[in-house]
Structure formats: C-alpha cells, structure tokens
Design a protein around this motif. Structure first.
Motif, PDB file in Angstrom:
ATOM      1  N   GLN A  29     -20.016 -40.969  61.351  1.00 17.16           N
ATOM      2  CA  GLN A  29     -20.142 -40.113  62.536  1.00 17.16           C
ATOM      3  C   GLN A  29     -21.164 -40.688  63.508  1.00 17.16           C
ATOM      4  O   GLN A  29     -20.912 -40.765  64.718  1.00 17.16           O
ATOM      5  N   PHE A  30     -22.316 -41.113  63.010  1.00 17.72           N
ATOM      6  CA  PHE A  30     -23.361 -41.647  63.882  1.00 17.72           C
ATOM      7  C   PHE A  30     -22.935 -42.951  64.554  1.00 17.72           C
ATOM      8  O   PHE A  30     -23.318 -43.224  65.686  1.00 17.72           O
ATOM      9  N   SER A  31     -22.155 -43.757  63.849  1.00 19.40           N
ATOM     10  CA  SER A  31     -21.733 -45.044  64.418  1.00 19.40           C
ATOM     11  C   SER A  31     -20.501 -44.913  65.297  1.00 19.40           C
ATOM     12  O   SER A  31     -20.113 -45.877  65.950  1.00 19.40           O
ATOM     13  N   GLY A  32     -19.883 -43.742  65.298  1.00 17.09           N
ATOM     14  CA  GLY A  32     -18.685 -43.540  66.105  1.00 17.09           C
ATOM     15  C   GLY A  32     -17.420 -44.059  65.456  1.00 17.09           C
ATOM     16  O   GLY A  32     -16.363 -44.084  66.079  1.00 17.09           O
ATOM     17  N   VAL A  55     -29.174 -30.349  54.394  1.00 19.16           N
ATOM     18  CA  VAL A  55     -29.582 -31.634  54.948  1.00 19.16           C
ATOM     19  C   VAL A  55     -29.390 -31.626  56.458  1.00 19.16           C
ATOM     20  O   VAL A  55     -28.315 -31.270  56.961  1.00 19.16           O
ATOM     21  N   SER A  56     -30.436 -32.016  57.194  1.00 19.51           N
ATOM     22  CA  SER A  56     -30.359 -32.181  58.650  1.00 19.51           C
ATOM     23  C   SER A  56     -30.655 -33.640  58.976  1.00 19.51           C
ATOM     24  O   SER A  56     -31.730 -34.148  58.652  1.00 19.51           O
ATOM     25  N   LEU A  57     -29.696 -34.320  59.590  1.00 12.43           N
ATOM     26  CA  LEU A  57     -29.844 -35.736  59.944  1.00 12.43           C
ATOM     27  C   LEU A  57     -29.818 -35.899  61.460  1.00 12.43           C
ATOM     28  O   LEU A  57     -29.108 -35.164  62.162  1.00 12.43           O
ATOM     29  N   TYR A  58     -30.568 -36.900  61.936  1.00 11.51           N
ATOM     30  CA  TYR A  58     -30.673 -37.132  63.376  1.00 11.51           C
ATOM     31  C   TYR A  58     -30.543 -38.625  63.661  1.00 11.51           C
ATOM     32  O   TYR A  58     -30.959 -39.470  62.853  1.00 11.51           O
ATOM     33  N   LEU A  59     -29.980 -38.949  64.823  1.00 12.03           N
ATOM     34  CA  LEU A  59     -29.880 -40.323  65.301  1.00 12.03           C
ATOM     35  C   LEU A  59     -30.653 -40.429  66.608  1.00 12.03           C
ATOM     36  O   LEU A  59     -30.274 -39.823  67.614  1.00 12.03           O
ATOM     37  N   ILE A  62     -32.379 -37.931  71.179  1.00 18.99           N
ATOM     38  CA  ILE A  62     -31.561 -37.795  69.971  1.00 18.99           C
ATOM     39  C   ILE A  62     -30.112 -37.691  70.420  1.00 18.99           C
ATOM     40  O   ILE A  62     -29.715 -36.704  71.048  1.00 18.99           O
ATOM     41  N   THR A  63     -29.317 -38.693  70.140  1.00 14.78           N
ATOM     42  CA  THR A  63     -27.937 -38.754  70.643  1.00 14.78           C
ATOM     43  C   THR A  63     -26.918 -38.116  69.717  1.00 14.78           C
ATOM     44  O   THR A  63     -25.792 -37.854  70.128  1.00 14.78           O
ATOM     45  N   ASP A  64     -27.289 -37.856  68.459  1.00 15.64           N
ATOM     46  CA  ASP A  64     -26.353 -37.211  67.542  1.00 15.64           C
ATOM     47  C   ASP A  64     -27.147 -36.571  66.411  1.00 15.64           C
ATOM     48  O   ASP A  64     -28.254 -37.019  66.083  1.00 15.64           O
ATOM     49  N   GLN A  65     -26.599 -35.521  65.853  1.00 16.75           N
ATOM     50  CA  GLN A  65     -27.247 -34.841  64.731  1.00 16.75           C
ATOM     51  C   GLN A  65     -26.206 -34.059  63.953  1.00 16.75           C
ATOM     52  O   GLN A  65     -25.125 -33.750  64.474  1.00 16.75           O
ATOM     53  N   LEU A  66     -26.522 -33.742  62.714  1.00 12.49           N
ATOM     54  CA  LEU A  66     -25.610 -32.962  61.877  1.00 12.49           C
ATOM     55  C   LEU A  66     -26.411 -32.212  60.827  1.00 12.49           C
ATOM     56  O   LEU A  66     -27.523 -32.609  60.473  1.00 12.49           O
ATOM     57  N   THR A  67     -25.830 -31.126  60.358  1.00 11.43           N
ATOM     58  CA  THR A  67     -26.416 -30.336  59.268  1.00 11.43           C
ATOM     59  C   THR A  67     -25.324 -30.085  58.242  1.00 11.43           C
ATOM     60  O   THR A  67     -24.193 -29.732  58.601  1.00 11.43           O
ATOM     61  N   TYR A 102     -33.061 -40.525  60.706  1.00 10.48           N
ATOM     62  CA  TYR A 102     -34.041 -39.827  59.874  1.00 10.48           C
ATOM     63  C   TYR A 102     -33.516 -38.436  59.558  1.00 10.48           C
ATOM     64  O   TYR A 102     -32.568 -37.945  60.189  1.00 10.48           O
ATOM     65  N   GLY A 103     -34.101 -37.800  58.562  1.00  9.09           N
ATOM     66  CA  GLY A 103     -33.597 -36.493  58.165  1.00  9.09           C
ATOM     67  C   GLY A 103     -34.606 -35.677  57.398  1.00  9.09           C
ATOM     68  O   GLY A 103     -35.633 -36.180  56.922  1.00  9.09           O
ATOM     69  N   ILE A 104     -34.306 -34.392  57.280  1.00 10.31           N
ATOM     70  CA  ILE A 104     -35.158 -33.430  56.571  1.00 10.31           C
ATOM     71  C   ILE A 104     -34.275 -32.641  55.607  1.00 10.31           C
ATOM     72  O   ILE A 104     -33.168 -32.212  55.965  1.00 10.31           O
ATOM     73  N   VAL A 105     -34.749 -32.450  54.386  1.00  8.74           N
ATOM     74  CA  VAL A 105     -34.022 -31.719  53.354  1.00  8.74           C
ATOM     75  C   VAL A 105     -34.758 -30.425  53.036  1.00  8.74           C
ATOM     76  O   VAL A 105     -35.986 -30.429  52.872  1.00  8.74           O
TER      77      VAL A 105
END
Length: 428
Positions: A184-187, A144-148, A156-161, A128-131
C-alpha cells in the motif's frame, strides 16, 4: 606475482641502480590502476540506476505496553517486505522510533519531528509505527498504526490502522500482512478497509478464512485488498454470522453483524454488504414501502374491477330478461320458480349446446366472473398490505421522538446440519 624464470617486461625492470621499488611491486601497481579505471568506467553507467531509487528507512515499531517480542517481529517483517520493493533502497541501520524521538527531544512523532529525523538519517522516506493493545485483558490483540513520511513533501503521505490477532504475532505469520502494508505504501497494491459493527463486545472476526482479530466494544477495523471478501463473525453461545463485502480503493466497507443466541454451528447468511455508510440515517423502512405498494396496487385493482362489474351487470340485464322468457315459454318453467334459476348458468349451458344466439350473454357472464375474482384479489392485497405497512411503521418507531432508538426487525435465513430455519430478530 612474477613467475620464477619468466622474463620481466621492459617497462617493469629496474632502470637505475638507486631505484628502491621492487620490480614486482611496480608492475602490481600498474595493474591496480587499470582495474580502478575499469571500475570507474562501469560505475558511471550503474550510477543512474542507484540514483533513481528512493532511500527508505523502516524505524523499529514502538509499543506503548512494552510488547517487545511482537514489535521486533513486526519490524523485521516490515523491513523484509520493504527490501523487496523495486525502486526502494532500504537503509540497513536498525534504529527504532523510540530512539530517534528521544535523540531529537520529540514528545510526539509529528511532522516537524520526522523532518528532523529524516535530515539526520539522510533518507527520502521513513516508515514508522505505534502498537497498542486492544484491551487490558490477557486475550488482547494488537492495534497497529503505520505511517509513511515523505521528506521531500514534508508530510505524512499515507497511513493505515489495522488489528493483528495476538495468536498471529510470530514473524512468519506477520510476513504476508507486512507485505500488504508495504505494498500500500509503495503504491504496488490497492487496498481499502472493512469496518464491522456487532452486538457482541468481543466477537471473533474471520476474513477470507483467516482469523484477523476480535471486536473491541462491538467494533472492528482491518485493511484488505481491493475486491470482494467473505466475512464471518463468531461468538460463543451465538450463531455464526456470514456475509460478503466489496471493498474499493481507499474506501471503507461497513458491515452490521447482528448475532443471535444459538448453536455456534448454525450459520446466519446475510445479504452482501459494503460500500454503504454504517449509519445511513433517515432511510425509510423497506418493509413498509413494499407493504404500502402492495396495498396501493390492491386498491387500484379493487376500484377497476368494481367499475367493470357494475358495467357488466348493466349489459347483462337484457340477457337475463330474455333468459327468463326462454325458461317460461320454451321450458315451461313456472313464473314463480324462474328466480331460482341462475340466468348465467342457463345461458352458458345453452351456448355450450350449440345455441349460438346465447353466446353474447354467456361471454358477459364469464367477464363478470373474472372481474369478481380480480376484485377479491384486490381487496385481499389492499387489506394485507395496509396492515403490514402499519406494522412495519410501528416497529420502525418515530425517529423524531427518540433519535437514539434503533428499532428494526430482520427475517434471517439460517442453515445447520439439522436443516434450514427462518429467524426473526427484533431490536427495540
């Protein structure tokens, strides 16, 4: 269906007069039973492969400013990228983060809220993410901020902006970026970050030839793959800054891009950077260190040459006396004119004419001249190094007196179609 005129098998014939089941229907039922049994047999082998896959849900990205077109395109690109990940079973339901948080009465999509959503959806992973807009101006970009969220881990095991340029908000432009995020999220791909600081509030940033956004208040961040990347920072009325950074996995490469006023076609090429903190703090001025080092070498040469010249003068004294006698007795030079003759010049001249008895004196004279030249170089190096070091220290300032002051001088090479230049940029 029984072909007309064909002989009905014995097992499919009506055996009793009161049997109401048509012959064809009874045979068709037996065929269906056989097909279902075969399907169950093969599904027994296929089931483990499906069971091993992680169920994934990509919730529709939410915008705080109602940028529906961008969020719809971005969500579509993310779902498409997630559907291609081996070992992921993408849930095809099209629900958004806003819908799920509203349904569960969540104020914020925190870990507790996402755990409830995960139970409702019955999936292992939720993306999920927030813009948000980078500024209130019409020329804004999207942050953009995304989270896993991992349901099994409950965290939350991973996130990026990242920053997405507004001009690249079409779904076709977002596909490559979405694939990088999902990788990135899938490794599947190793990524890092580039953080840029510049003296221009809204400069354009280009990474590997692609415009990735504009700085906000002189700062910019973006997610990139691991490795070397070329970075350019541009602004109207300023020369283009160009450098390169090396990005390591899960780390941030910092780049300080100081733009100077000038022609935009003029390119300032800075040394490669990255893998260093943007604010090192307490570092000594490299220019002062080099200058004082030169001064130290010059001082050592001066002292050594001074001692050697003094020693050579002492050794030459007997040869000078002997040369004076030679000039008086052999060449009949009046005594009062002998001081006008340079003893070293005379001895080297006699030695060059084959008078070997004067080789020792000529050799001492040459040594004295060599040490005198070294002394001149040493004195010049000492003076220049000391003066330069003091100048660099003056420009560097006193950090203890003003911790907020940033004083620096940079000599920057630049190139344009008109030729090459050296620019001195000072910050006080």
């Amino acid at each position: 269906m029984i072909r007309p005129g064909a002989r009905t098998p014995e097992s499919c014939r009506t055996k009793h007069a009161n049997d109401k089941v048509p012959v064809g229907d009874r045979c068709m039922g037996k065929h269906l039973i056989r097909i279902a049994a075969a399907g169950l047999f093969f599904s027994a082998f296929a089931a483990p492969a499906v069971a091993d896959a992680q169920s994934v849900m990509v919730l529709g990205v939410t915008s705080s400013a109602g940028d529906d077109e961008f969020t719809n395109n971005f969500t579509g690109a993310l779902r498409n990228a997630a559907s291609r990940v081996q070992g992921w079973d993408l849930n095809g339901r099209e629900v958004s983060l806003a819908q799920m948080t509203l349904a569960h009465g969540c104020v914020e999509p925190d870990v507790h809220c996402m755990a409830q959503i995960g139970d409702t959806l019955g999936v292992d992973l939720i993306i999920y993410g927030i813009v948000r807009r980078t500024s209130t101006s019409a020329n804004h970009d999207f942050s953009v901020s995304l989270y896993l969220f991992d349901k099994a881990a409950g965290s939350i095991t991973d996130q990026l902006t990242d920053t997405v340029p507004r001009v690249h908000s079409d779904i076709d432009d977002l596909r490559a970026r979405a694939r990088r995020y999902i990788a990135q999220f899938s490794g599947a791909e190793q990524t890092g970050r580039i953080e840029i600081q510049t003296n221009i509030a809204d400069a354009e940033v280009v990474v590997d030839g692609e415009v990735v956004g504009t700085t906000t208040g002189g700062r910019f961040e973006t997610v990139v793959s691991v490795g070397q990347h070329r970075v350019e920072v541009r602004a109207e009325g300023h020369s283009t800054f160009r450098s390169s950074v090396s990005v390591a996995r899960d780390s941030t490469a910092n780049l300080d891009a100081q733009l100077v006023e000038g022609d935009e076609d003029q390119i300032i090429i800075a040394p490669p950077g990255g893998q260093q903190p943007a604010d090192s703090g307490g570092g000594a001025n490299i220019g002062a260190i080099v200058s004082f080092s030169v001064a130290g070498v010059g001082a050592v040469l001066t002292v050594i040459s001074w001692a050697m010249i003094d020693s050579t003068k002492t050794d030459l004294e007997p040869w000078r006396t002997r040369a004076g006698v030679e000039l008086r007795d052999v060449y009949a030079i009046p005594v009062d004119e002998i001081p006008n003759h340079n003893a070293c010049d005379e001895m080297k001249s006699w030695s060059s004419m084959g008078m070997r008895e004067w080789d020792g004196g000529a050799s001492l004279c040459s040594q004295g001249e060599t040490w005198f030249a070294i002394q001149v170089v040493g004195l010049a190096s000492f003076g220049a190094g000391l003066a330069s070091g003091l100048l660099f220290m003056l420009l560097d300032g006193d950090d203890e007196e003003d911790a907020n002051a940033v004083n620096d001088v940079a000599i920057i090479p630049s190139f344009s179609t008109e030729g090459g230049f050296l620019s001195a940029v000072g910050t006080f």
